[in-house]
Design an enzyme around this catalytic site. Sequence first.
Site, PDB file in Angstrom:
ATOM      1  N   ASP A  68      42.648 -30.228  23.993  1.00  0.00           N
ATOM      2  CA  ASP A  68      42.366 -31.633  23.760  1.00  0.00           C
ATOM      3  C   ASP A  68      43.644 -32.397  24.101  1.00  0.00           C
ATOM      4  O   ASP A  68      44.742 -31.896  23.857  1.00  0.00           O
ATOM      5  CB  ASP A  68      41.984 -31.848  22.296  1.00  0.00           C
ATOM      6  CG  ASP A  68      41.831 -33.319  21.961  1.00  0.00           C
ATOM      7  OD1 ASP A  68      40.999 -33.975  22.597  1.00  0.00           O
ATOM      8  OD2 ASP A  68      42.561 -33.794  21.079  1.00  0.00           O
ATOM      9  N   LYS A  69      43.525 -33.595  24.667  1.00  0.00           N
ATOM     10  CA  LYS A  69      44.737 -34.314  25.092  1.00  0.00           C
ATOM     11  C   LYS A  69      45.463 -34.973  23.924  1.00  0.00           C
ATOM     12  O   LYS A  69      46.580 -34.602  23.580  1.00  0.00           O
ATOM     13  CB  LYS A  69      44.405 -35.382  26.140  1.00  0.00           C
ATOM     14  CG  LYS A  69      45.658 -36.154  26.608  1.00  0.00           C
ATOM     15  CD  LYS A  69      45.325 -37.281  27.554  1.00  0.00           C
ATOM     16  CE  LYS A  69      44.868 -38.521  26.820  1.00  0.00           C
ATOM     17  NZ  LYS A  69      45.974 -39.220  26.081  1.00  0.00           N
ATOM     18  N   THR A  70      44.818 -35.932  23.304  1.00  0.00           N
ATOM     19  CA  THR A  70      45.481 -36.776  22.316  1.00  0.00           C
ATOM     20  C   THR A  70      45.788 -35.995  21.037  1.00  0.00           C
ATOM     21  O   THR A  70      44.892 -35.449  20.402  1.00  0.00           O
ATOM     22  CB  THR A  70      44.613 -38.003  21.979  1.00  0.00           C
ATOM     23  OG1 THR A  70      44.290 -38.685  23.188  1.00  0.00           O
ATOM     24  CG2 THR A  70      45.356 -38.944  21.047  1.00  0.00           C
ATOM     25  N   THR A  96      39.543 -34.804  27.690  1.00  0.00           N
ATOM     26  CA  THR A  96      39.944 -36.098  27.128  1.00  0.00           C
ATOM     27  C   THR A  96      38.861 -37.147  27.298  1.00  0.00           C
ATOM     28  O   THR A  96      38.044 -37.079  28.223  1.00  0.00           O
ATOM     29  CB  THR A  96      41.253 -36.602  27.791  1.00  0.00           C
ATOM     30  OG1 THR A  96      41.600 -37.868  27.235  1.00  0.00           O
ATOM     31  CG2 THR A  96      41.086 -36.751  29.296  1.00  0.00           C
ATOM     32  N   GLY A  97      38.866 -38.099  26.395  1.00  0.00           N
ATOM     33  CA  GLY A  97      37.953 -39.227  26.507  1.00  0.00           C
ATOM     34  C   GLY A  97      38.531 -40.355  27.341  1.00  0.00           C
ATOM     35  O   GLY A  97      37.847 -41.338  27.633  1.00  0.00           O
ATOM     36  N   LYS A 103      31.989 -32.388  24.221  1.00  0.00           N
ATOM     37  CA  LYS A 103      33.084 -31.419  24.325  1.00  0.00           C
ATOM     38  C   LYS A 103      32.594 -29.971  24.276  1.00  0.00           C
ATOM     39  O   LYS A 103      33.027 -29.127  25.061  1.00  0.00           O
ATOM     40  CB  LYS A 103      34.125 -31.670  23.227  1.00  0.00           C
ATOM     41  CG  LYS A 103      34.942 -32.933  23.445  1.00  0.00           C
ATOM     42  CD  LYS A 103      36.068 -33.046  22.431  1.00  0.00           C
ATOM     43  CE  LYS A 103      36.956 -34.249  22.749  1.00  0.00           C
ATOM     44  NZ  LYS A 103      38.105 -34.361  21.828  1.00  0.00           N
ATOM     45  N   ASP A 139      42.765 -30.955  17.469  1.00  0.00           N
ATOM     46  CA  ASP A 139      43.219 -31.299  16.125  1.00  0.00           C
ATOM     47  C   ASP A 139      42.322 -32.280  15.385  1.00  0.00           C
ATOM     48  O   ASP A 139      42.595 -32.609  14.238  1.00  0.00           O
ATOM     49  CB  ASP A 139      44.634 -31.884  16.187  1.00  0.00           C
ATOM     50  CG  ASP A 139      44.644 -33.284  16.802  1.00  0.00           C
ATOM     51  OD1 ASP A 139      43.727 -33.587  17.589  1.00  0.00           O
ATOM     52  OD2 ASP A 139      45.567 -34.061  16.506  1.00  0.00           O
ATOM     53  N   ASP A 168      36.745 -32.460  17.559  1.00  0.00           N
ATOM     54  CA  ASP A 168      37.004 -31.190  18.241  1.00  0.00           C
ATOM     55  C   ASP A 168      36.269 -30.025  17.568  1.00  0.00           C
ATOM     56  O   ASP A 168      36.203 -28.932  18.131  1.00  0.00           O
ATOM     57  CB  ASP A 168      38.508 -30.871  18.247  1.00  0.00           C
ATOM     58  CG  ASP A 168      39.306 -31.890  19.041  1.00  0.00           C
ATOM     59  OD1 ASP A 168      38.812 -32.335  20.083  1.00  0.00           O
ATOM     60  OD2 ASP A 168      40.421 -32.231  18.614  1.00  0.00           O
TER      61      ASP A 168
END
Length: 671
Positions: free
Chosen positions: A368-370, A515-516, A543, A562, A566
């Site tokens: 996940d990016k953020t 990522t969104g 996802k 996180d 997710d």
Amino acid sequence: MKNSYFFSPQKNHPESHHKGMHHGDHASMVKDFQIRFWVSLVLTIPVLLLSPLIQEFLGLSGHLNFTGDRYVLFFISSLIYFYGGWPFLQGLWEELARKQPGMMTLIGVAITTAYIYSSAIVFGVRGMGFFWELATLIDIMLFGHWIEMKSVMGAGKALEQLARLIPDTAHKVEEDGTIHDVPTHSLNKGDKCLVKPGEKVPGDGIILKGITSMNESMLTGESKPVSKQVGDKVIGGAINGEGSITIEIQKTGEDSFIFGVVKLVREAQASKSKTQDLANRAAVWLTIIALGGGALTFSVWLFATSQDLSFAMERAVTVMVITCPHALGLAVPLVVAVSTSIAATHGLLIRNRTAFEKARHIQAIIFDKTGTLTTGEFGITDIIVFDPKYSGADLVNLAGSLEQYSEHPIAKGIVKEAKHLWEAENFKAISGKGAEGDVQGKAIKVVSPGYLREMKISVNDPSIQLLSAQGKTVVFILINKKLGGAIALADIIRPESKQAVSLLKKRGIQCIMLTGDNQHVARWVADEIGLDDYFAEILPDQKAAKIKEVQSRGLIVAMTGDGVNDAPALAQADVGIAIGAGTDVAIETADIILVKSNPLDVVAIVGLARSTYRKMIENLLWATGYNVFAIPAAAGVFYAWGIILSPALGAVFMSASTIICAVNARFLKSP
């Protein structure tokens, strides 16, 4: 809730296959084996001196004989058999009662056969007894178990160290401001406590007053002190640094962070693994081979050769002793205990052993990016100066002085980077476009590109288009109505992300981002970090579908995230990894939890999974490999060449194999 509640002795430790020996906690069990070993060893000395074969070997034949000496030999040997051999006899009875014959059955049958046969010789049956071999066999068995159980206890030291982190007393701050020392277990949610420099934090909470730093190394693996101020969370057991702080207790007892760690470690250590199932199946076969091999050996030597009953009995006993699957039963659990404890002390919490073992086969990791690859906070990436009278630092300081009055994430990103902040007068928000005010006698505006278009202010710098194409947020600084410069901001990439991706790719693992954010942002992050692929503009409910898509390529997939959104993806992945302790939902669906928000810990998990499996295989080889030579030698196959093993020597081989497995497990390296 008393903090001692969750530090009771673990019941499902790796030595749990010693079903006949659970008569107390592990420390008392170790002490019991130690005492039995020393008592039996002392009693063995007269047994050796009274044994005819030993007397002959030492040249003492006839010098130590006296009337009734064989009965004295029988009496002392009986003491050794019943006292020293009791744990094995009790284990034999319990295994037979469960109809699951195993290691204790083999040892119990071997020493009982030797004892009954030797006793029969004392009372008139023709032959040569081997009480001295019985005594030394029990001594070696007790010594092997004693050393092994000390090793098993050592594997759980991390839990004991965690338990000792919680202080016994706390400085409770009453409503009237008075301070009283109270037992830590009496604290409740909402209580306020004073934590002085150098003291341990009594429970999970939040800082109400004071600034300090915390040593959280035992809890998170982070060696550097962590700065803490009002509003920051603290973990029970962390060591306070240089400042006194007042905290409000939020979690105690079984709700606390440490309890969660202890619970996870115990569950992981007690859980079965596929490798352990393989070892258990092999142990069952070894038990069958031992009992069948002992019977066959006895029959062949007694009926097919000219050897007497004593020789045939000795061969059968030796075969049963040396084939004991003792080391095999410990080969995997010892490594499991050590690896789980190592992981816990480095902030890597394993909830699912099967998934952890599968981590060594991971072929693709989806991040996940953020909050995972990035910090989740805006930071300045580029500064463009249009007016040469000002430096980049000047622009940031002026913009930060204005933006300190705003709660917008972009404003916070600018303020955080500013070195000097001045008071701004006449602050006013420009709805949807920025803010304005007076700083140091200058009229300052921090505005969006939309404001410039609205005011028909043109910007011809090509770098602005490039920054926008990268998905960065660009704001402009107007100083006295003139364009002074621009600041580009983006979700800051964690400094460890690039290194983690590089190391994973070297291990042959594909690295993918989810990522969104839009395509521009996703592409920029992917290029900066060196990712193999990315999925952009993915909604939370999509996802898990993307995880399935990657799995459909035939890859074993891990998901690292996180957030709440997710959780479905973490559950769908072959290995779900929650990073930075995350949210409760993410933690509940993850197989592995990383306490720190550090992508390098994902590399550590893969490395630890691979080294753990390697140690398991090494131990299985040690546990079974010696049988290839030892069983034929014990049965007397090499008798014609003068190679023969006594029961005591067979016990040495068996115990040595067990001890090697225990020591080898302890050599498992930290991630």
